[in-house]
Design a protein around this motif. Structure first.
Motif, PDB file in Angstrom:
ATOM      1  N   ILE A  79       0.968  -1.294  -0.097  1.00 13.13           N
ATOM      2  CA  ILE A  79       0.017  -0.016  -0.113  1.00 13.13           C
ATOM      3  C   ILE A  79       0.920   1.355  -0.037  1.00 13.13           C
ATOM      4  N   ALA A  80       2.047   1.133   0.048  1.00 12.27           N
ATOM      5  CA  ALA A  80       2.887   2.310   0.312  1.00 12.27           C
ATOM      6  C   ALA A  80       3.855   2.678  -1.016  1.00 12.27           C
ATOM      7  N   LEU A  81       3.892   1.815  -2.150  1.00  7.69           N
ATOM      8  CA  LEU A  81       4.767   2.051  -3.353  1.00  7.69           C
ATOM      9  C   LEU A  81       4.603   3.359  -3.837  1.00  7.69           C
ATOM     10  N   LYS A  82       3.392   3.690  -3.968  1.00  5.67           N
ATOM     11  CA  LYS A  82       3.126   5.029  -4.669  1.00  5.67           C
ATOM     12  C   LYS A  82       3.891   6.310  -3.794  1.00  5.67           C
ATOM     13  N   THR A  83       3.452   6.199  -2.250  1.00  7.83           N
ATOM     14  CA  THR A  83       4.218   7.082  -1.498  1.00  7.83           C
ATOM     15  C   THR A  83       5.718   7.172  -1.648  1.00  7.83           C
ATOM     16  N   LEU A 108      10.810   9.608  -2.518  1.00  6.65           N
ATOM     17  CA  LEU A 108      12.154   9.275  -3.048  1.00  6.65           C
ATOM     18  C   LEU A 108      12.424   9.813  -4.450  1.00  6.65           C
ATOM     19  N   GLN A 109      11.601  10.457  -5.124  1.00  3.87           N
ATOM     20  CA  GLN A 109      11.515  10.985  -6.481  1.00  3.87           C
ATOM     21  C   GLN A 109      11.922   9.971  -7.391  1.00  3.87           C
ATOM     22  N   VAL A 110      11.233   8.916  -7.698  1.00  2.09           N
ATOM     23  CA  VAL A 110      11.914   7.965  -8.446  1.00  2.09           C
ATOM     24  C   VAL A 110      10.122   7.324  -9.092  1.00  2.09           C
ATOM     25  N   PRO A 111      10.298   6.941 -10.319  1.00  5.61           N
ATOM     26  CA  PRO A 111       9.129   6.278 -10.954  1.00  5.61           C
ATOM     27  C   PRO A 111       8.632   5.223 -10.379  1.00  5.61           C
ATOM     28  N   VAL A 112       7.393   4.609 -10.464  1.00  5.88           N
ATOM     29  CA  VAL A 112       6.815   3.409  -9.527  1.00  5.88           C
ATOM     30  C   VAL A 112       7.623   2.226 -10.095  1.00  5.88           C
ATOM     31  N   SER A 113       8.163   2.294 -11.396  1.00 10.38           N
ATOM     32  CA  SER A 113       8.793   0.918 -11.827  1.00 10.38           C
ATOM     33  C   SER A 113      10.062   0.647 -11.232  1.00 10.38           C
ATOM     34  N   CYS A 121      16.925   0.160   6.522  1.00 13.06           N
ATOM     35  CA  CYS A 121      15.585   0.636   5.663  1.00 13.06           C
ATOM     36  C   CYS A 121      15.027   2.045   5.984  1.00 13.06           C
ATOM     37  N   SER A 122      14.905   2.341   7.388  1.00  9.67           N
ATOM     38  CA  SER A 122      14.211   3.426   7.830  1.00  9.67           C
ATOM     39  C   SER A 122      15.267   4.821   7.574  1.00  9.67           C
ATOM     40  N   LEU A 123      16.546   4.369   7.444  1.00  9.24           N
ATOM     41  CA  LEU A 123      17.668   5.277   7.294  1.00  9.24           C
ATOM     42  C   LEU A 123      18.137   5.390   5.808  1.00  9.24           C
ATOM     43  N   ALA A 124      17.380   4.870   5.003  1.00  6.01           N
ATOM     44  CA  ALA A 124      17.705   4.787   3.480  1.00  6.01           C
ATOM     45  C   ALA A 124      17.763   6.280   3.038  1.00  6.01           C
ATOM     46  N   TRP A 125      18.794   6.819   2.063  1.00  9.60           N
ATOM     47  CA  TRP A 125      18.616   8.229   1.675  1.00  9.60           C
ATOM     48  C   TRP A 125      18.325   8.189   0.365  1.00  9.60           C
ATOM     49  N   ASP A 126      18.145   7.000  -0.407  1.00  9.48           N
ATOM     50  CA  ASP A 126      17.302   7.173  -1.908  1.00  9.48           C
ATOM     51  C   ASP A 126      16.839   5.902  -2.130  1.00  9.48           C
ATOM     52  N   ALA A 127      16.179   5.560  -3.295  1.00 11.42           N
ATOM     53  CA  ALA A 127      15.778   4.397  -3.821  1.00 11.42           C
ATOM     54  C   ALA A 127      16.783   3.384  -3.768  1.00 11.42           C
TER      55      ALA A 127
END
Length: 495
Positions: free
Chosen positions: A38-42, A47-52, A99-105
């Motif tokens: 349920i969180a992929l779109k958010t 993270l400013q990347v496409p859903v793909s 994962c909670s500290l991840a800085w980008d995709a």
């Protein structure tokens, strides 16, 4: 000769405590497997990347999970079950914080791979450690009612928890929510899970590992791409599936040729209990996870709800699964797995039919009532099918049976989700009106009903008698591996 069965002996307290301790850690893994849906779109927006791209947050986790599962039997024999459980739970804890500290995709995807490795080690180990604490002759139904709780509740409660977090908190809390489960699970495991010594220093079957790892990656990756435009005709679907299937055949042949050094004892599929349980778990995984793709989308697209509301509408299904567990465990121990599993699948099938007739005007209260019944049947299915997979096995064979049944359910879930995604896309045919969209969901739900019908047919191959623990609480010394369970296996197959 009398065929009456004596009442199933009560489970020892140590087995119940061990099962509950395992559930605490297992909940974190199962919730994390489903909370992302349920969180992929958010995540894509934040993270400013496409859903793909962000889709790999779930795909990479799924692939790592599948790769880790086959090595559990070897790792348990090498370092001991309790130690392996705590190591795996620690890996999952550290990866969750990362994962909670991840800085980008890319960093998030990488940390999810580590998470998947920890989770993949834990999933089959849950059933193994619990069953190995049960004395021979004791019914497994009540034990499986506890051990399989995370697997039943995760697909229902995971999206709900994810929806609440996404609507109220920062996305990083999707991973921080795992930390309390892991910390409490580690403390309880250190205190209550009985220590088991390693069984020598068995060599790792590198040939088997090299074959099975890319095989599972290919199959799971191919199935994960089916929902995209083109379905099974896409090169990134049929080519990984073909390569994965060929490698899987090679893996099976290698394991059968070298049974004494096999990474996974494939020969256990000659046992009726293991083979029938694996087949039914494949179909139950397809029905469970396939429907969990359809249900939230149905409420969002046809009924126009948002993601959180759709997740909340699924809560009755989780309540139904909870309500059936105690009864299903008791009935499995008293009347046998076959009858309980068939009854559960019948309820699941009947409760899925109303969705095949539903449209935008169908009462949500009616659908929630139907989901309560569906959840009741779903909870009733998991317990007997998981229990019967261990009938007639020696203690050393239990980890291998756990790996086989877990992989069957994992692959079934991926298969069911892929098939229903293609059916839904094909049936909607690019429709934009509600009537056309509802018609597409109708067709997909009928396929979900079809999965349950096929599963009912296979359930008749399950042993009819109650599922009793097949192994002693401690390993036998000086006894040939297959000598002790031989008569039990024959009796189980005869049932």
């Amino acid at each position: 000769m009398s065929t009456a069965q004596a009442p199933a002996p009560a489970l020892p307290r140590s087995a119940i405590v061990t099962a509950l301790v395992l559930v605490v850690g297992g909940l974190a893994v199962i919730f994390d497997s489903t909370i992302m849906s349920i969180a992929l779109k958010t995540l894509a927006t934040e993270l400013q990347v496409p859903v793909s791209t962000i889709q790999w947050v779930t795909t990479a986790y799924l692939l790592a999970l599948g790769v880790a599962i086959p090595v559990v039997g070897w790792a348990q024999a090498r370092i001991g079950g309790k130690r392996l459980w705590m190591i795996a739970l620690t890996i999952f804890l550290v990866a969750s914080i990362a994962c909670s500290l991840a800085w980008d995709a890319p960093s998030l995807i990488a940390f999810r791979v580590v998470q998947g490795i920890g989770g993949g080690l834990m999933m089959p180990l849950m059933a193994t450690l619990a069953i190995q604490q049960v004395p021979a002759g004791v019914g497994l139904g009540k034990l499986m009612a506890a051990v399989s709780l995370p697997a039943a509740l995760g697909p229902i409660l995971g999206p709900t928890i994810g929806g609440v977090i996404i609507n109220s908190l920062d996305w990083r809390w999707l991973f921080w929510v795992n930390v309390p489960f892991c910390l409490v699970g580690l403390a309880l495991a250190w205190r209550f899970i009985p220590a088991d010594a390693p069984r020598g220093r068995p060599a790792l079957d590198w040939v088997g590992l090299v074959l099975v790892s890319p095989s599972l990656v290919g199959i799971l990756y191919g199935l994960s791409n089916v929902s995209r435009d083109g379905g099974f005709s896409r090169v990134d679907v049929w080519l990984p599936l073909l390569v994965g299937a060929l490698l899987l055949v090679a893996f099976v042949l290698s394991q059968l040729r070298r049974p004494s050094r096999a990474l996974v004892d494939i020969g256990l599929l000659r046992r009726r209990s293991v083979a029938s349980s694996s087949a039914v778990l494949f179909l139950s995984g397809a029905s469970l996870y396939g429907a969990m793709l359809l249900l939230p989308l149905f409420f969002q697209i046809v009924h126009g709800t948002d993601a959180l509301a759709a997740a909340l509408l699924l809560i009755p299904q989780g309540v139904g699964a909870l309500l059936s567990r105690t009864l299903a465990g008791r009935l499995t121990d008293s009347i046998g797995a076959r009858t309980v599993a068939i009854g559960g699948f019948v309820l699941m099938g009947l409760a899925t039919v109303p969705f095949a007739f539903a449209n935008a005007g169908t009462s949500q209260w009616l659908l929630m009532a139907v989901l309560l019944v569906r959840g009741f049947g779903m909870g009733a299915v998991m317990i007997p099918v998981m229990s019967v997979g261990f009938v007639g096995l020696d203690r050393d064979e239990v980890p291998h049976a756990s790996i086989i049944t877990r992989l069957a359910q994992q692959l079934g879930g991926a298969f069911g989700t892929a098939i229903l995604a293609v059916i839904l896309e094909s049936a909607t045919g690019g429709a934009t009106d509600l009537a056309g969209l509802a018609h597409g969901f109708d067709a997909a739900f009928w396929w979900a009903v079809g999965f349950t019908v096929v599963a009912i047919g296979i359930c008749f191959a399950l042993p009819a008698k109650r599922a009793a623990a097949p192994v002693p609480a401690r390993p036998l010394q000086g006894v040939a591996k297959d000598a002790a369970p031989a008569h039990a296996a024959e009796a189980a197959d005869a049932a």
